[in-house]
Enzyme design. Structure first.
Site, PDB file in Angstrom:
ATOM      1  N   ARG A 111      10.993  -5.762   4.466  1.00 47.64           N
ATOM      2  CA  ARG A 111      10.384  -4.338   4.538  1.00 47.64           C
ATOM      3  C   ARG A 111      11.716  -3.508   5.415  1.00 47.64           C
ATOM      4  NH1 ARG A 111       4.254  -2.260   4.636  1.00 47.64           N
ATOM      5  NH2 ARG A 111       4.696  -3.121   7.100  1.00 47.64           N
TER       6      ARG A 111
ATOM      7  N   LYS B 263       0.688  -1.561  -0.333  1.00 50.63           N
ATOM      8  CA  LYS B 263      -0.136  -0.351   0.165  1.00 50.63           C
ATOM      9  C   LYS B 263       0.639   1.152  -0.095  1.00 50.63           C
ATOM     10  CE  LYS B 263      -3.105  -0.617   3.762  1.00 50.63           C
ATOM     11  NZ  LYS B 263      -1.691  -1.705   4.530  1.00 50.63           N
TER      12      LYS B 263
ATOM     13  N   ARG C 181     -10.598   1.551   8.242  1.00 47.56           N
ATOM     14  CA  ARG C 181      -9.837   0.295   8.219  1.00 47.56           C
ATOM     15  C   ARG C 181     -10.872  -0.838   9.002  1.00 47.56           C
ATOM     16  NH1 ARG C 181      -3.805   1.641   8.687  1.00 47.56           N
ATOM     17  NH2 ARG C 181      -3.313  -1.031   7.520  1.00 47.56           N
TER      18      ARG C 181
ATOM     19  N   ARG D 253      -2.327  -8.717  12.729  1.00 42.95           N
ATOM     20  CA  ARG D 253      -2.682  -7.509  11.685  1.00 42.95           C
ATOM     21  C   ARG D 253      -3.495  -7.653  10.731  1.00 42.95           C
ATOM     22  NH1 ARG D 253       3.646  -4.779  10.677  1.00 42.95           N
ATOM     23  NH2 ARG D 253       1.383  -3.419   9.156  1.00 42.95           N
TER      24      ARG D 253
ATOM     25  N   ARG E  18      10.076  -1.287  11.412  1.00 43.39           N
ATOM     26  CA  ARG E  18       9.339  -1.309  11.918  1.00 43.39           C
ATOM     27  C   ARG E  18       9.200  -2.506  13.094  1.00 43.39           C
ATOM     28  NH1 ARG E  18       3.785   0.582   8.231  1.00 43.39           N
ATOM     29  NH2 ARG E  18       3.127  -0.877   9.781  1.00 43.39           N
TER      30      ARG E  18
HETATM   31  P1  AMP Z   1      -0.231   0.878   7.943  1.00 36.24           P
HETATM   32  O1  AMP Z   1       1.140   2.230   8.473  1.00 36.24           O
HETATM   33  O2  AMP Z   1      -0.798   1.294   7.488  1.00 36.24           O
HETATM   34  O3  AMP Z   1       0.974  -0.489   8.366  1.00 36.24           O
HETATM   35  O4  AMP Z   1      -0.252   0.846   9.925  1.00 36.24           O
HETATM   36  C1  AMP Z   1       0.393   0.698  11.239  1.00 36.24           C
HETATM   37  C2  AMP Z   1      -0.165   1.000  12.122  1.00 36.24           C
HETATM   38  O5  AMP Z   1      -0.736   1.913  12.596  1.00 36.24           O
HETATM   39  C3  AMP Z   1      -1.303  -0.298  12.432  1.00 36.24           C
HETATM   40  O6  AMP Z   1      -1.315  -1.407  11.971  1.00 36.24           O
HETATM   41  C4  AMP Z   1      -2.369   0.381  13.563  1.00 36.24           C
HETATM   42  O7  AMP Z   1      -2.138  -0.273  14.231  1.00 36.24           O
HETATM   43  C5  AMP Z   1      -2.675   1.437  13.026  1.00 36.24           C
HETATM   44  N1  AMP Z   1      -3.181   2.387  11.851  1.00 36.24           N
HETATM   45  C6  AMP Z   1      -3.262   2.776  10.649  1.00 36.24           C
HETATM   46  N2  AMP Z   1      -3.671   2.736  10.339  1.00 36.24           N
HETATM   47  C7  AMP Z   1      -5.249   3.119  11.431  1.00 36.24           C
HETATM   48  C8  AMP Z   1      -6.850   3.242  11.051  1.00 36.24           C
HETATM   49  N3  AMP Z   1      -6.868   3.640  10.014  1.00 36.24           N
HETATM   50  N4  AMP Z   1      -7.744   2.829  12.142  1.00 36.24           N
HETATM   51  C9  AMP Z   1      -6.558   2.500  13.654  1.00 36.24           C
HETATM   52  N5  AMP Z   1      -5.431   2.042  13.425  1.00 36.24           N
HETATM   53  C10 AMP Z   1      -4.501   3.028  12.498  1.00 36.24           C
END
Ligand code: AMP
Length: 228
Positions: A127, A13, A88, A172, A161
């Protein structure tokens, strides 16, 4: 254009979002990056978000919707945006619909990146992100930097990360299945969703995405794309 990008962790993404937003000259808004900025700045919101993120859970809706509503209210989104990682779950999708309705706008497209779960763990394990700019994303096997451990773009140090560890990734994925996949159904009813295979080279997936939203060059066939 106003676009949502949805997909499980490891679907690419972030990688696609940066390229699509740049190609379409719209803002890239990553929910995860907004939280990571708060964490880096040491805000209270960041400390709260961190406990959820590092265990692979969603940050509570009350916090998330507030952060995204504020970001979407800034003037730089007027020409369009690509939302990466928000909404989400269904309550977030309903909140987004309300925010857009209040501003008299709506979504143009939802891109749903599809990838077999077996692929995900390997992709995430490799990653690496740049400490100076998280939009610079590498993979030790699939898109390695020229110099190991250093960003090709700016020379920043590359890091992994802490929520990219295997047990956290599995949680996740589970949350994606139970909470985020229904968001695709929510928008499918409105005829907005294109499901795109996330397999293949970065450029191939980008071409599929552009084709799906009517911005393709006709260079690729649409075999990896389906509108359902
Ligand atoms: P990402 O960078 O999109 O993989 O997001 C990393 C983490 O941020 C996720 O695993 C969640 O813990 C948190 N996060 C990101 N977007 C959301 C969202 N829309 N709602 C809740 N938690 C989020």
């Amino acid at each position: 254009m106003r676009i949502l990008l949805i997909g499980p962790p490891g679907a690419g993404k972030g990688t696609q979002a940066v390229r699509l937003a740049s190609r379409l000259s719209i803002q890239h808004i990553s929910a995860g990056d907004l939280f990571r900025e708060h964490i880096d700045q040491g805000t209270e919101l960041g400390r709260n978000a961190r406990t959820h993120i590092s265990s692979g859970r969603l940050v509570p809706d009350g916090i998330t919707i507030g952060v995204l509503a504020e970001r979407l209210g800034r003037p730089d989104t007027e020409r369009g945006f690509l939302l990466d990682g928000f909404p989400r779950n269904i309550p977030q999708a309903e909140a987004l619909d309300g925010i857009l309705a209040d501003s008299g706008s709506g979504l143009d497209a939802v891109l749903d990146l599809e990838i077999p779960e077996a692929e995900v763990v390997g992709r995430i394990a490799g990653r690496r992100l740049c400490r100076r700019n998280r939009e610079h994303i590498f993979h030790v096997d699939h898109s390695p930097p020229e110099v190991a451990g250093a960003c090709d773009v700016c020379g920043g140090e590359l890091y992994q990360r802490d929520d990219d560890r295997e047990a956290t990734v599995r949680r996740r994925l589970e949350i994606h299945r139970s909470e985020t996949a229904p968001v695709v159904g929510h928008y499918r009813a409105a005829g907005l969703v294109s499901t795109i295979s996330a397999l293949g080279q970065v450029q191939e997936v980008l071409d599929r995405a552009l084709l799906a939203i009517g911005q393709g060059q006709g260079r690729v066939d649409a075999s990896g794309t389906s509108r359902r």
